[in-house]
Design a protein around this motif. Sequence first.
Motif, PDB file in Angstrom:
ATOM      1  N   VAL A  17       0.832  -1.204   0.000  1.00 51.24           N
ATOM      2  CA  VAL A  17       0.000   0.000   0.000  1.00 51.24           C
ATOM      3  C   VAL A  17       0.867   1.255   0.000  1.00 51.24           C
ATOM      4  N   ILE A  18       1.914   1.284   0.838  1.00 45.14           N
ATOM      5  CA  ILE A  18       2.789   2.462   0.904  1.00 45.14           C
ATOM      6  C   ILE A  18       3.528   2.651  -0.409  1.00 45.14           C
ATOM      7  N   ARG A  19       4.040   1.568  -0.957  1.00 41.79           N
ATOM      8  CA  ARG A  19       4.810   1.667  -2.195  1.00 41.79           C
ATOM      9  C   ARG A  19       3.955   2.204  -3.335  1.00 41.79           C
ATOM     10  N   ARG A  20       2.676   1.802  -3.355  1.00 38.46           N
ATOM     11  CA  ARG A  20       1.802   2.241  -4.435  1.00 38.46           C
ATOM     12  C   ARG A  20       1.288   3.656  -4.220  1.00 38.46           C
ATOM     13  N   SER A  21       1.050   4.054  -2.976  1.00 41.62           N
ATOM     14  CA  SER A  21       0.348   5.316  -2.719  1.00 41.62           C
ATOM     15  C   SER A  21       1.275   6.520  -2.590  1.00 41.62           C
ATOM     16  N   VAL A  22       2.424   6.388  -1.909  1.00 42.30           N
ATOM     17  CA  VAL A  22       3.237   7.578  -1.625  1.00 42.30           C
ATOM     18  C   VAL A  22       4.702   7.454  -2.032  1.00 42.30           C
ATOM     19  N   ALA A  23       5.138   6.288  -2.508  1.00 42.54           N
ATOM     20  CA  ALA A  23       6.565   6.132  -2.828  1.00 42.54           C
ATOM     21  C   ALA A  23       7.022   7.124  -3.884  1.00 42.54           C
ATOM     22  N   HIS A  24       6.125   7.501  -4.804  1.00 42.92           N
ATOM     23  CA  HIS A  24       6.480   8.438  -5.872  1.00 42.92           C
ATOM     24  C   HIS A  24       6.320   9.891  -5.450  1.00 42.92           C
ATOM     25  N   LEU A  25       5.895  10.134  -4.212  1.00 41.31           N
ATOM     26  CA  LEU A  25       5.645  11.495  -3.755  1.00 41.31           C
ATOM     27  C   LEU A  25       6.719  12.017  -2.810  1.00 41.31           C
ATOM     28  N   THR A  26       7.602  11.141  -2.298  1.00 46.42           N
ATOM     29  CA  THR A  26       8.540  11.552  -1.267  1.00 46.42           C
ATOM     30  C   THR A  26       9.870  10.835  -1.436  1.00 46.42           C
ATOM     31  N   ARG A  27      10.949  11.498  -0.968  1.00 43.73           N
ATOM     32  CA  ARG A  27      12.276  10.895  -0.975  1.00 43.73           C
ATOM     33  C   ARG A  27      12.487   9.973   0.219  1.00 43.73           C
ATOM     34  N   THR A  28      11.631  10.042   1.209  1.00 44.79           N
ATOM     35  CA  THR A  28      11.763   9.198   2.388  1.00 44.79           C
ATOM     36  C   THR A  28      11.714   7.730   1.989  1.00 44.79           C
ATOM     37  N   PRO A  29      12.644   6.916   2.435  1.00 49.92           N
ATOM     38  CA  PRO A  29      12.664   5.504   2.034  1.00 49.92           C
ATOM     39  C   PRO A  29      11.366   4.787   2.402  1.00 49.92           C
ATOM     40  N   VAL A  30      10.948   3.904   1.520  1.00 49.79           N
ATOM     41  CA  VAL A  30       9.713   3.154   1.758  1.00 49.79           C
ATOM     42  C   VAL A  30       9.837   2.296   3.014  1.00 49.79           C
ATOM     43  N   TRP A  31      11.042   1.736   3.234  1.00 52.06           N
ATOM     44  CA  TRP A  31      11.200   0.859   4.395  1.00 52.06           C
ATOM     45  C   TRP A  31      10.993   1.629   5.694  1.00 52.06           C
ATOM     46  N   LEU A  32      11.386   2.923   5.735  1.00 53.67           N
ATOM     47  CA  LEU A  32      11.200   3.712   6.945  1.00 53.67           C
ATOM     48  C   LEU A  32       9.726   4.041   7.163  1.00 53.67           C
ATOM     49  N   LEU A  33       9.036   4.408   6.080  1.00 53.46           N
ATOM     50  CA  LEU A  33       7.601   4.655   6.202  1.00 53.46           C
ATOM     51  C   LEU A  33       6.871   3.389   6.632  1.00 53.46           C
ATOM     52  N   TRP A  34       7.304   2.257   6.084  1.00 51.83           N
ATOM     53  CA  TRP A  34       6.692   0.978   6.469  1.00 51.83           C
ATOM     54  C   TRP A  34       6.894   0.701   7.957  1.00 51.83           C
ATOM     55  N   LEU A  35       8.104   0.940   8.440  1.00 46.02           N
ATOM     56  CA  LEU A  35       8.395   0.679   9.845  1.00 46.02           C
ATOM     57  C   LEU A  35       7.526   1.542  10.755  1.00 46.02           C
ATOM     58  N   VAL A  36       7.340   2.804  10.375  1.00 52.31           N
ATOM     59  CA  VAL A  36       6.508   3.698  11.183  1.00 52.31           C
ATOM     60  C   VAL A  36       5.055   3.232  11.174  1.00 52.31           C
ATOM     61  N   MET A  37       4.564   2.812  10.013  1.00 53.75           N
ATOM     62  CA  MET A  37       3.192   2.323   9.931  1.00 53.75           C
ATOM     63  C   MET A  37       2.983   1.051  10.745  1.00 53.75           C
ATOM     64  N   MET A  38       4.047   0.275  10.915  1.00 49.78           N
ATOM     65  CA  MET A  38       3.933  -0.997  11.637  1.00 49.78           C
ATOM     66  C   MET A  38       4.113  -0.850  13.141  1.00 49.78           C
ATOM     67  N   ILE A  39       4.327   0.375  13.630  1.00 54.08           N
ATOM     68  CA  ILE A  39       4.542   0.566  15.068  1.00 54.08           C
ATOM     69  C   ILE A  39       3.412  -0.036  15.913  1.00 54.08           C
ATOM     70  N   PRO A  40       2.106   0.250  15.604  1.00 56.67           N
ATOM     71  CA  PRO A  40       1.059  -0.358  16.430  1.00 56.67           C
ATOM     72  C   PRO A  40       1.098  -1.882  16.417  1.00 56.67           C
ATOM     73  N   ALA A  41       1.229  -2.477  15.222  1.00 54.89           N
ATOM     74  CA  ALA A  41       1.232  -3.933  15.139  1.00 54.89           C
ATOM     75  C   ALA A  41       2.419  -4.530  15.874  1.00 54.89           C
ATOM     76  N   LEU A  42       3.609  -3.946  15.699  1.00 51.79           N
ATOM     77  CA  LEU A  42       4.796  -4.468  16.374  1.00 51.79           C
ATOM     78  C   LEU A  42       4.670  -4.337  17.889  1.00 51.79           C
ATOM     79  N   THR A  43       4.068  -3.247  18.336  1.00 50.49           N
ATOM     80  CA  THR A  43       3.886  -3.053  19.779  1.00 50.49           C
ATOM     81  C   THR A  43       2.958  -4.101  20.362  1.00 50.49           C
TER      82      THR A  43
END
Length: 501
Positions: A17-43
């Motif tokens: 979902v992240i790769r398709r929706s915002v990867a082309h809009l920002t220089r921030t690495p996809v893996w970092l955005l993914w990690l932030v999105m996974m904070i609730p699940a990992l917790t």
Amino acid sequence: MLFWVWLILLGLITYLVIRRSVAHLTRTPVWLLWLVMMIPALTWVGWALLYGPRQPIPTVLVITPLVVSPILYWMLVQQGRLPPPTPVAKPEDLTLEPTGSELPETPATATSLRPITKDEEAQLHSCFPWSVYYLQDIEYRPQAVVCRGQLRTDPDVAYERVRDNIQQFFGDRFLVVFQDGGNQKPFFALVPNPQAGSRRTDAALSRPWTALGLLLITVFTTTLAGVGLAGVDPDTAQRDPSLLLHGLPYAIALLTILGTHEMGHYLTARYHRLRATLPYFIPVLPFSFFPLGTFGAFIQIRSPIPNRKVLFDVGILGPMAGWVVSLPFLFWGMSHSQVVPISSELAGMGGFSFQELDPKISLLLTLITKGILGSELHRNSAIALHPVAIAGCLGLVVTALNLMPVGQLDGGHIVHAMYGQRVGAAIGQIARLLILLLSLLQPYLLIWAIILFFMPAADEPALNDVSELDNWRDFFGLLALGLLVLIVLPTPTVVSRWLLG
């Protein structure tokens, strides 16, 4: 083991979902955005691994990750945001096209990027009869041609006439896009057709054996889920496989509802001659955090949507078909459910629990349960749901979530078709805020409210995005939005006192 299966599946879906929706809009690495999105699940998974799945998660560990994760995600996206890209040859890239003096002048070097030759330009002019669409200007963009002028007839007539003329001269080389350019000046655009010359068959597109395999696996996982929801001990079920039959009513009911929803989309798409895949179910082993046995189902439409009427039909018939089919299962399941006293723990769960469902969490659910259970149901009553009733309630939830008028959800398609792309996007923004506010009263909506904020508010345009709907479609669209309100709106106190005493 189940924790890791859940984490891997959720992580994979989140990454895609992240790769398709915002990867082309920002220089921030996809893996970092993914990690932030996974904070609730990992917790939450970390808590379950440390203290066991039956140990309740503290409220601070439930709320804090849900607040911190979207804030960090937004900050990282904004910090690395890229400048707007140069228009490319896709219909969706023509969305919200600037008009009039806002358009930059085409550079002289753009002539080398013309999708058509000088000789073809004369043919293009002849495709626009002055009595239908008076062509005034042609702008060349990289791999796209924008044609501006004055509309002089009905939008449907103009689009069909111009499209047929362009197909006569250029074959299937271009998709013809017709969009509202603002100031009541719609424009045409010729975009290279990615499927030009394609001979791919519908059988190859649908992959029927893949769809069948996923369905059979999902039957198995939902049957396992139904066994647990029916109260059968897992260890006992392992010793006596015949007990798996207790899970079939839930599995059959849920897969019928989800399958009908997706078949509503599929059959409507095929009726309008769109290329679409068969429904693909997403199986998942049941576990304590997500005991349902499936993440749902989906289809993919590989053809561009020709107009807003088709967009409306495809969008509305899926959730409405699923809702109609869920009602018999809900009625039968509720009639075999048990009314129990409401507990104090239920209030902390927002009234949403399969063991003790508070019918007041939904106005529509209150009306249905009162009609079925009658005098047994009171204001201080909850319902211990039969597995089939669980499937019926999930049918209502799936209907409501899909009818949210945001982006590429079914509800987003509906409001886009009814009011146009710009107004539909504005409605999506308002809907996201309203759902976030409603989650203060309905805590089970909080996760969905956060997910909605990660979805684009604007839907992709249809090829003919100017022609409006007829009155009947507008009427049924309002009914669908009214159904959404009935499902997600909690029962007002005055109504609950009148109905439940």
